[in-house]
Design a protein around this motif. Structure first.
Motif, PDB file in Angstrom:
ATOM      1  N   VAL A   1      77.794  62.792  49.889  1.00 53.29           N
ATOM      2  CA  VAL A   1      77.963  63.124  51.069  1.00 53.29           C
ATOM      3  C   VAL A   1      79.838  63.715  50.868  1.00 53.29           C
ATOM      4  CG1 VAL A   1      79.777  61.229  52.293  1.00 53.29           C
ATOM      5  CG2 VAL A   1      77.733  60.654  51.876  1.00 53.29           C
ATOM      6  N   HIS A   2      80.305  63.033  49.443  1.00 49.93           N
ATOM      7  CA  HIS A   2      81.980  63.967  48.876  1.00 49.93           C
ATOM      8  C   HIS A   2      81.804  65.672  49.245  1.00 49.93           C
ATOM      9  CE1 HIS A   2      84.539  65.877  46.442  1.00 49.93           C
ATOM     10  NE2 HIS A   2      85.399  64.221  46.574  1.00 49.93           N
ATOM     11  N   GLU A   3      80.831  66.175  48.873  1.00 48.68           N
ATOM     12  CA  GLU A   3      80.400  67.784  48.552  1.00 48.68           C
ATOM     13  C   GLU A   3      79.723  67.707  49.771  1.00 48.68           C
ATOM     14  OE1 GLU A   3      81.155  69.323  46.722  1.00 48.68           O
ATOM     15  OE2 GLU A   3      81.680  67.675  44.881  1.00 48.68           O
ATOM     16  N   GLY A   4      79.596  67.213  50.947  1.00 43.54           N
ATOM     17  CA  GLY A   4      79.229  67.728  52.453  1.00 43.54           C
ATOM     18  C   GLY A   4      77.811  67.654  52.651  1.00 43.54           C
ATOM     19  N   ILE A   5      77.010  66.829  51.839  1.00 36.97           N
ATOM     20  CA  ILE A   5      75.709  67.088  52.268  1.00 36.97           C
ATOM     21  C   ILE A   5      74.743  65.882  51.989  1.00 36.97           C
ATOM     22  CG2 ILE A   5      73.641  66.702  50.685  1.00 36.97           C
ATOM     23  CD1 ILE A   5      74.784  68.453  48.364  1.00 36.97           C
ATOM     24  N   ALA A   6      74.883  65.511  53.668  1.00 37.40           N
ATOM     25  CA  ALA A   6      74.535  64.335  54.813  1.00 37.40           C
ATOM     26  C   ALA A   6      73.283  63.856  53.773  1.00 37.40           C
ATOM     27  CB  ALA A   6      73.748  65.143  56.007  1.00 37.40           C
ATOM     28  N   VAL A   7      73.251  62.755  53.394  1.00 31.88           N
ATOM     29  CA  VAL A   7      71.758  61.370  53.306  1.00 31.88           C
ATOM     30  C   VAL A   7      71.464  60.907  54.427  1.00 31.88           C
ATOM     31  CG1 VAL A   7      70.987  59.526  51.701  1.00 31.88           C
ATOM     32  CG2 VAL A   7      73.517  61.531  51.245  1.00 31.88           C
ATOM     33  N   ARG A   8      69.585  61.629  54.443  1.00 34.71           N
ATOM     34  CA  ARG A   8      69.213  60.350  55.806  1.00 34.71           C
ATOM     35  C   ARG A   8      69.262  59.170  55.684  1.00 34.71           C
ATOM     36  NH1 ARG A   8      66.982  66.087  56.755  1.00 34.71           N
ATOM     37  NH2 ARG A   8      65.082  65.202  55.661  1.00 34.71           N
ATOM     38  N   SER A   9      68.615  59.059  54.086  1.00 39.68           N
ATOM     39  CA  SER A   9      67.725  58.173  54.153  1.00 39.68           C
ATOM     40  C   SER A   9      67.864  57.479  52.502  1.00 39.68           C
ATOM     41  CB  SER A   9      66.631  57.023  54.670  1.00 39.68           C
ATOM     42  OG  SER A   9      65.543  58.932  54.315  1.00 39.68           O
ATOM     43  N   VAL A  10      67.435  57.001  51.752  1.00 38.05           N
ATOM     44  CA  VAL A  10      67.609  56.333  49.852  1.00 38.05           C
ATOM     45  C   VAL A  10      66.177  54.849  50.377  1.00 38.05           C
ATOM     46  CG1 VAL A  10      68.150  55.566  47.733  1.00 38.05           C
ATOM     47  CG2 VAL A  10      69.282  56.718  50.249  1.00 38.05           C
ATOM     48  N   ILE A  11      65.227  55.959  49.700  1.00 37.75           N
ATOM     49  CA  ILE A  11      64.280  54.737  49.865  1.00 37.75           C
ATOM     50  C   ILE A  11      62.967  54.398  48.211  1.00 37.75           C
ATOM     51  CG2 ILE A  11      61.577  54.687  50.910  1.00 37.75           C
ATOM     52  CD1 ILE A  11      62.428  56.428  53.054  1.00 37.75           C
ATOM     53  N   PRO A  12      63.260  53.321  47.803  1.00 34.66           N
ATOM     54  CA  PRO A  12      63.085  52.487  47.099  1.00 34.66           C
ATOM     55  C   PRO A  12      61.089  52.942  46.976  1.00 34.66           C
ATOM     56  CG  PRO A  12      64.401  50.901  47.455  1.00 34.66           C
ATOM     57  CD  PRO A  12      64.005  52.001  49.117  1.00 34.66           C
ATOM     58  N   GLN A  13      61.111  53.625  45.601  1.00 35.26           N
ATOM     59  CA  GLN A  13      60.210  54.116  44.851  1.00 35.26           C
ATOM     60  C   GLN A  13      59.120  52.752  44.659  1.00 35.26           C
ATOM     61  OE1 GLN A  13      58.055  56.577  47.623  1.00 35.26           O
ATOM     62  NE2 GLN A  13      60.663  56.110  48.793  1.00 35.26           N
ATOM     63  N   HIS A  14      57.825  51.911  45.078  1.00 31.24           N
ATOM     64  CA  HIS A  14      57.059  51.173  44.788  1.00 31.24           C
ATOM     65  C   HIS A  14      55.194  51.815  44.168  1.00 31.24           C
ATOM     66  CE1 HIS A  14      60.405  48.258  45.433  1.00 31.24           C
ATOM     67  NE2 HIS A  14      60.174  48.523  46.759  1.00 31.24           N
ATOM     68  N   PRO A  15      55.587  52.006  43.277  1.00 28.44           N
ATOM     69  CA  PRO A  15      54.421  52.186  42.516  1.00 28.44           C
ATOM     70  C   PRO A  15      52.712  51.445  42.470  1.00 28.44           C
ATOM     71  CG  PRO A  15      56.015  53.003  40.760  1.00 28.44           C
ATOM     72  CD  PRO A  15      56.595  51.929  41.657  1.00 28.44           C
TER      73      PRO A  15
END
Length: 311
Positions: free
Chosen positions: A281-295
């Protein structure tokens, strides 16, 4: 040390020049479900038949309930076992008569047998077809009777070979639920061989992956997944400079991969995730989602087979 219900020790079986099962070893403790997974022709059915004494190994041993299986004690041990490896039924008998016949062979009689047959028919939704000839049944209905035959005597150890073949998704899910109930209420030990992976996540405590007769991996599901994918795994969806985002994530995490607005990474410290988001975010890159991955078991299955074939 916990006694195992079933132990395979270097089982090997050849048919002519073809080695169908090669030095296969694993064990299952009471009240657990073991999934033997592999493609068609990998040796699953041969293994099941070796484990319940329908085939004799060329080398290696099978131990059931702490007792090594031999031709002398095989019949006595099989009284505590349920087996479904095919749908060969008595076509000129009704569903009820098929189940009664097998129940009687296992020593159930009188009202207990009638009650148990009714219970199994109800479990598989066949009460309305109880007196229909099995020869008139569809493949899925025959599969239900074959499984019913295997569980009629509430065995201590149950072997099922491709049990969901021919079942619609609803019937397959109901079977999985019933098997979980058997394990929980009767402490049944289950060995299930299949290449259909749906539902195994909630059923199997342990799995083994077999290909070309060789066991590629075996153990508790969670341990196998943790070993294959250590640490925590996340997928980021972003808007902005992908290369810049990749550099930011790579500076703080490992195994960074992905393209087209998505990045997957591993980290042992969950606090790293918030640091990565803040840096993006500090570098101006928007984060739409963060999704934990469960193998999943399916992920492990295909990864293991791909390693074997070099894919």
């Amino acid at each position: 040390m916990t006694q195992t219900t079933v132990t395979a020790d270097h089982l090997t079986k050849r048919f002519g020049d073809h080695e169908a099962v090669s030095a296969l070893s694993f064990s299952v403790t009471p009240g657990r479900a073991f999934g033997l997974l592999g493609p068609n022709g990998s040796g699953k059915t041969t293994t099941i038949r070796l484990l319940n004494g329908l085939l004799t190994p060329d080398s290696g041993t099978v131990t059931l309930f702490g007792e090594q299986m031999t031709p002398r004690n095989a019949d006595a041990l099989r009284q505590r076992i349920g087996v479904q490896t095919d749908t060969n039924l008595y076509d000129t008998l009704s569903a009820r008569e098929n189940l009664r016949t097998w129940g009687a062979l296992y020593g159930i009689d009188g009202r207990s047998l009638d009650s148990r047959v009714d219970e199994v028919l109800h479990t598989f939704g066949l009460t309305g077809r109880a007196d229909s000839l099995v020869g008139e049944f569809s493949k899925g209905m025959r599969q239900k009777i074959a499984i019913g035959r295997a569980i009629i005597h509430k065995p201590d150890l149950l072997f099922l070979d491709e049990p969901t073949a021919g079942l619609d998704p609803e019937a397959a899910a109901e079977l999985i639920d019933y098997l979980k109930q058997m394990i929980q209420t009767l402490n049944t030990t289950l060995v299930i061989s299949t290449h259909q992976l749906a539902g195994l996540e909630s059923l199997c405590d342990d799995i083994g992956i077999i290909a070309q007769g060789r066991l590629l991996a075996a153990g508790p599901v969670n341990a196998l997944l943790d070993r294959a994918w250590p640490g925590n795994r996340y997928t980021l969806s972003i808007d902005g400079d992908h290369n810049a985002a990749r550099r930011i994530v790579a500076a703080r995490a490992t195994a960074v991969d992905g393209a087209d607005g998505e990045l997957t990474f591993h980290t042992d410290d969950e606090h790293t995730v918030s640091e990565i988001v803040a840096a993006l975010v500090h570098e101006g890159i928007a984060v739409r989602s963060v999704i934990p991955q469960h193998p999943t078991i399916e992920d492990f299955y295909f990864t293991t087979l791909d390693k074997e074939t070099g894919a």
